[in-house]
Design a protein around this motif. Sequence first.
Motif, PDB file in Angstrom:
ATOM      1  N   ALA A   3       0.819  -1.211   0.000  1.00 24.78           N
ATOM      2  CA  ALA A   3       0.000   0.000   0.000  1.00 24.78           C
ATOM      3  C   ALA A   3       0.852   1.260   0.000  1.00 24.78           C
ATOM      4  O   ALA A   3       0.312   2.371  -0.067  1.00 24.78           O
ATOM      5  N   LEU A   4       2.179   1.119   0.072  1.00 22.22           N
ATOM      6  CA  LEU A   4       3.047   2.290  -0.069  1.00 22.22           C
ATOM      7  C   LEU A   4       2.812   2.981  -1.402  1.00 22.22           C
ATOM      8  O   LEU A   4       3.018   4.186  -1.537  1.00 22.22           O
ATOM      9  N   LYS A   5       2.362   2.224  -2.406  1.00 17.48           N
ATOM     10  CA  LYS A   5       2.099   2.839  -3.698  1.00 17.48           C
ATOM     11  C   LYS A   5       0.906   3.800  -3.627  1.00 17.48           C
ATOM     12  O   LYS A   5       0.769   4.685  -4.462  1.00 17.48           O
ATOM     13  N   ASN A   6       0.063   3.642  -2.598  1.00 11.96           N
ATOM     14  CA  ASN A   6      -1.064   4.557  -2.425  1.00 11.96           C
ATOM     15  C   ASN A   6      -0.595   5.972  -2.116  1.00 11.96           C
ATOM     16  O   ASN A   6      -1.334   6.936  -2.308  1.00 11.96           O
ATOM     17  N   LEU A   7       0.625   6.103  -1.602  1.00  8.19           N
ATOM     18  CA  LEU A   7       1.154   7.407  -1.204  1.00  8.19           C
ATOM     19  C   LEU A   7       1.813   8.139  -2.368  1.00  8.19           C
ATOM     20  O   LEU A   7       2.160   9.306  -2.243  1.00  8.19           O
ATOM     21  N   ALA A   8       2.000   7.449  -3.494  1.00  6.87           N
ATOM     22  CA  ALA A   8       2.656   8.064  -4.644  1.00  6.87           C
ATOM     23  C   ALA A   8       1.769   9.147  -5.253  1.00  6.87           C
ATOM     24  O   ALA A   8       0.542   9.038  -5.277  1.00  6.87           O
ATOM     25  N   LYS A   9       2.387  10.207  -5.732  1.00  8.79           N
ATOM     26  CA  LYS A   9       1.629  11.296  -6.345  1.00  8.79           C
ATOM     27  C   LYS A   9       0.997  10.850  -7.655  1.00  8.79           C
ATOM     28  O   LYS A   9      -0.068  11.322  -8.034  1.00  8.79           O
ATOM     29  N   GLN A  10       1.661   9.944  -8.372  1.00  6.01           N
ATOM     30  CA  GLN A  10       1.125   9.403  -9.610  1.00  6.01           C
ATOM     31  C   GLN A  10       1.188   7.879  -9.543  1.00  6.01           C
ATOM     32  O   GLN A  10       2.045   7.254 -10.160  1.00  6.01           O
ATOM     33  N   PRO A  11       0.287   7.254  -8.793  1.00  2.00           N
ATOM     34  CA  PRO A  11       0.360   5.813  -8.574  1.00  2.00           C
ATOM     35  C   PRO A  11       0.262   4.988  -9.847  1.00  2.00           C
ATOM     36  O   PRO A  11       0.815   3.901  -9.932  1.00  2.00           O
TER      37      PRO A  11
ATOM     38  N   ILE B 136       9.140  -0.184 -13.403  1.00  2.00           N
ATOM     39  CA  ILE B 136       9.631  -1.499 -12.993  1.00  2.00           C
ATOM     40  C   ILE B 136       9.616  -2.514 -14.132  1.00  2.00           C
ATOM     41  O   ILE B 136      10.572  -3.265 -14.317  1.00  2.00           O
ATOM     42  N   TYR B 137       8.510  -2.533 -14.892  1.00  2.00           N
ATOM     43  CA  TYR B 137       8.328  -3.569 -15.901  1.00  2.00           C
ATOM     44  C   TYR B 137       8.527  -3.027 -17.313  1.00  2.00           C
ATOM     45  O   TYR B 137       8.073  -1.919 -17.635  1.00  2.00           O
ATOM     46  N   PRO B 138       9.178  -3.814 -18.215  1.00  2.00           N
ATOM     47  CA  PRO B 138       9.396  -3.359 -19.585  1.00  2.00           C
ATOM     48  C   PRO B 138       8.104  -3.275 -20.394  1.00  2.00           C
ATOM     49  O   PRO B 138       8.020  -2.517 -21.356  1.00  2.00           O
ATOM     50  N   GLN B 139       7.087  -4.071 -20.021  1.00  4.00           N
ATOM     51  CA  GLN B 139       5.801  -4.059 -20.715  1.00  4.00           C
ATOM     52  C   GLN B 139       4.673  -3.901 -19.682  1.00  4.00           C
ATOM     53  O   GLN B 139       3.931  -4.838 -19.390  1.00  4.00           O
ATOM     54  N   PRO B 140       4.538  -2.717 -19.127  1.00  2.89           N
ATOM     55  CA  PRO B 140       3.567  -2.499 -18.044  1.00  2.89           C
ATOM     56  C   PRO B 140       2.116  -2.714 -18.460  1.00  2.89           C
ATOM     57  O   PRO B 140       1.253  -2.895 -17.592  1.00  2.89           O
TER      58      PRO B 140
ATOM     59  N   SER C 210       1.666   5.420 -12.589  1.00  2.00           N
ATOM     60  CA  SER C 210       2.895   5.423 -13.377  1.00  2.00           C
ATOM     61  C   SER C 210       3.938   4.431 -12.878  1.00  2.00           C
ATOM     62  O   SER C 210       4.923   4.161 -13.576  1.00  2.00           O
ATOM     63  N   TRP C 211       3.766   3.864 -11.671  1.00  2.86           N
ATOM     64  CA  TRP C 211       4.827   3.039 -11.097  1.00  2.86           C
ATOM     65  C   TRP C 211       5.131   1.762 -11.865  1.00  2.86           C
ATOM     66  O   TRP C 211       6.295   1.350 -11.926  1.00  2.86           O
ATOM     67  N   PRO C 212       4.142   1.074 -12.516  1.00  2.00           N
ATOM     68  CA  PRO C 212       4.519  -0.150 -13.245  1.00  2.00           C
ATOM     69  C   PRO C 212       5.536   0.104 -14.356  1.00  2.00           C
ATOM     70  O   PRO C 212       6.402  -0.738 -14.616  1.00  2.00           O
ATOM     71  N   ALA C 213       5.447   1.260 -14.983  1.00  2.00           N
ATOM     72  CA  ALA C 213       6.372   1.576 -16.073  1.00  2.00           C
ATOM     73  C   ALA C 213       7.793   1.760 -15.568  1.00  2.00           C
ATOM     74  O   ALA C 213       8.759   1.625 -16.337  1.00  2.00           O
TER      75      ALA C 213
ATOM     76  N   SER D  66      -3.027  -4.469 -12.401  1.00  2.00           N
ATOM     77  CA  SER D  66      -2.911  -3.964 -11.040  1.00  2.00           C
ATOM     78  C   SER D  66      -3.735  -2.693 -10.886  1.00  2.00           C
ATOM     79  O   SER D  66      -3.694  -1.797 -11.741  1.00  2.00           O
ATOM     80  N   LEU D  67      -4.499  -2.628  -9.814  1.00  2.00           N
ATOM     81  CA  LEU D  67      -5.253  -1.422  -9.502  1.00  2.00           C
ATOM     82  C   LEU D  67      -4.298  -0.327  -9.050  1.00  2.00           C
ATOM     83  O   LEU D  67      -3.160  -0.588  -8.682  1.00  2.00           O
ATOM     84  N   ASP D  68      -4.749   0.900  -9.065  1.00  2.00           N
ATOM     85  CA  ASP D  68      -3.901   2.020  -8.645  1.00  2.00           C
ATOM     86  C   ASP D  68      -3.601   1.978  -7.150  1.00  2.00           C
ATOM     87  O   ASP D  68      -2.620   2.571  -6.697  1.00  2.00           O
ATOM     88  N   ARG D  69      -4.461   1.272  -6.390  1.00  2.00           N
ATOM     89  CA  ARG D  69      -4.295   1.225  -4.945  1.00  2.00           C
ATOM     90  C   ARG D  69      -4.249  -0.216  -4.452  1.00  2.00           C
ATOM     91  O   ARG D  69      -4.814  -1.112  -5.073  1.00  2.00           O
TER      92      ARG D  69
END
Length: 259
Positions: A95-103, A110-114, A105-108, A119-122
């Motif tokens: 749930a740390l990803k819930n604190l991101a300003k642009q949640p 980490i993963y080459p083909q997001p 965008s995080w898969p991009a 995955s849900l935003d939260r």
Amino acid sequence: MATKPTVAIHKFSSCDGCQLALLNMGEALVDLAGRVDIKHFAEAGVLDESAHVDISFVEGSIVTKLDTQRIQQIRKNARYLITMGACATSGGIQALKNLAKQPASWPADIYPQPEFIDSLDRSEPIKAHVKVDFELWGCPINSRQISAAIGAMLEGVMPRDDREKLCIECKRQGHVCTLITHGDPCMGPVTRTGCGALCPEFGRACYGCYGESELPQNSALAHRFLGLGLLTDQVERRFQLIHPEPERTLGLGHGGQDD
């Protein structure tokens, strides 16, 4: 409840640590298996996720669209639903990803083909989607909690929710206070007991694994951490490490200084 109630253990996004707490019960698990009928427990090789049961234990948080569908069906199939651990009760470390300003965008990052990542935003706790009858806090929970919860329900009562502060447990065991004597940022004053004060027993500050205690004075403790020399963002990370809660008020400024 029937003489031999039926039980299911379900997993969502998690590390399996809480399910391992069940397996680590040893002889107590054998005794438990004689008192209940376990219909589904994939970790132990028993598979029937669609089984209708008296009690469903759920580990893990909701992070995909499929998760949202599964948990609805699990709730319909269970008389009582009990969540196990930080992931299921508060969203967990993911749930740390819930604190991101642009949640989104995080898969991009980490993963080459997001685009293939479902995955849900939260990352959300189970109670955000269905009714939860009782919560077992911890990261992970321990075997004593499982035994106490099932034991209570076999007697026809709901388990007791113990939100006593970890500091009380430390005093009972005679542990030296890491906050006062070592100047370590210990979360014990705002964390519920349950772990047996494991970290303070070895001279380490509490990380807050078992969630928020009764009457937590978060702002006061956060200001104490500032007095120890931590910067504001370090204090915030300390509070958000195990149970990220954006709504928690710490009353801090930014840039390492109090407003």
